[in-house]
Scaffold this active site. Structure first.
Site, mmCIF file in Angstrom:
data_model
loop_
_atom_site.group_PDB
_atom_site.id
_atom_site.type_symbol
_atom_site.label_atom_id
_atom_site.label_comp_id
_atom_site.label_asym_id
_atom_site.label_seq_id
_atom_site.Cartn_x
_atom_site.Cartn_y
_atom_site.Cartn_z
ATOM 1 N N ASP A 206 55.731 -9.889 7.670
ATOM 2 C CA ASP A 206 54.389 -9.590 7.176
ATOM 3 C C ASP A 206 53.561 -10.870 7.091
ATOM 4 O O ASP A 206 54.074 -11.984 7.183
ATOM 5 C CB ASP A 206 54.442 -8.845 5.842
ATOM 6 C CG ASP A 206 55.020 -9.677 4.720
ATOM 7 O OD1 ASP A 206 54.436 -10.710 4.375
ATOM 8 O OD2 ASP A 206 56.067 -9.278 4.165
ATOM 9 N N MET A 207 52.261 -10.708 6.915
ATOM 10 C CA MET A 207 51.329 -11.829 7.006
ATOM 11 C C MET A 207 51.652 -12.947 6.018
ATOM 12 O O MET A 207 51.471 -14.129 6.307
ATOM 13 C CB MET A 207 49.890 -11.340 6.790
ATOM 14 C CG MET A 207 48.844 -12.416 7.055
ATOM 15 S SD MET A 207 47.155 -11.778 7.080
ATOM 16 C CE MET A 207 46.923 -11.412 5.339
#
Length: 234
Positions: free
Chosen positions: A104-105
């Site tokens: 994820d970011m």
């Protein structure tokens, strides 16, 4: 050798298997001059395959990269919101590659990218149970969270389990999983009463991030490739 057309397109680095299925359903793929159907097979060495009128060319050899993904990049080739993508970090590798799995970011660490669709499918398929190791900094009561994280748990209606959990410091944990559910480590930690402040993937299968600097990439060595294929063929 005949294979399903979506697998051929993926293996040639044209697109993912899912996207190839969309291309086939939209009539964008032709085999020997006629529109191909979903589920149809072809032999890339014998048949003339086109996508949007452009002939398919098979890569002579696949590319396998390890990227140290920094925080703030999304694990995708393009982003409709204009956010920075991992594709920008490997744009100078010379070929079109895509990420294997995701981070994820807000997460960092080891991310594999390749143009090998078959390897991508095998590494991301649950049946292969490839273990991934994360080093996780948290806030909260770690002592109370450890026994919770060490047992199977249900989070948001999903069964989740960690293969290994151990402390690396006062507010740092080593967590190894094989399931790969969306934001699994963060969700498990939250359910155990601790909040993740930093998450770094340091190992996938037998591949280790080592001292690769954040934001940089390198090709896998022959030894690493051998271990990787051994991992998915067990």
């Amino acid at each position: 050798m005949e294979e399903r057309i979506q697998k051929i397109l993926s293996g040639a680095g044209i697109c993912s298997r899912r996207k190839a299925e969309e291309y086939l359903n939209a009539g964008r793929v032709q085999v020997n001059g006629r529109v191909a159907a979903l589920g149809e097979k072809a032999d890339p060495q014998r048949d003339h395959i086109q996508v949007d009128g452009v002939a398919l060319t098979q890569p002579r050899r696949h590319t396998y990269l390890m990227l140290h993904k920094p925080r703030g990049y999304v694990t995708t080739l393009s982003d409709e919101k204009g956010r920075k993508t991992v594709a920008q970090l490997v744009a100078d590798c010379g070929v079109r590659v895509w990420p294997v799995g995701r981070l994820d970011m807000d997460s960092e660490g080891l991310l594999l990218l390749t143009d090998d669709g078959d390897l991508t499918h095998k590494l991301t398929h649950p049946s292969h149970e490839v273990r991934k190791e994360y080093h996780v900094q948290v806030t909260g009561d770690v002592a109370a969270a450890l026994p919770v994280l060490s047992k199977p748990m249900v989070v948001d209606g999903e069964d989740m389990v960690a293969d290994e959990v151990e402390p690396l410091g006062p507010q740092k944990l080593k967590i190894v999983i094989h399931q790969g559910k969306n934001r699994q480590v963060r969700r498990m930690c939250a359910a155990a009463g601790v909040t993740v402040t930093r998450l770094v993937r340091v190992r996938e299968g037998n591949l280790r991030l080592g001292n690769l600097k954040r934001g940089t990439w390198r090709t896998l060595t022959a030894g690493e490739m051998q271990e990787l294929f051994h991992e998915i063929c067990k």
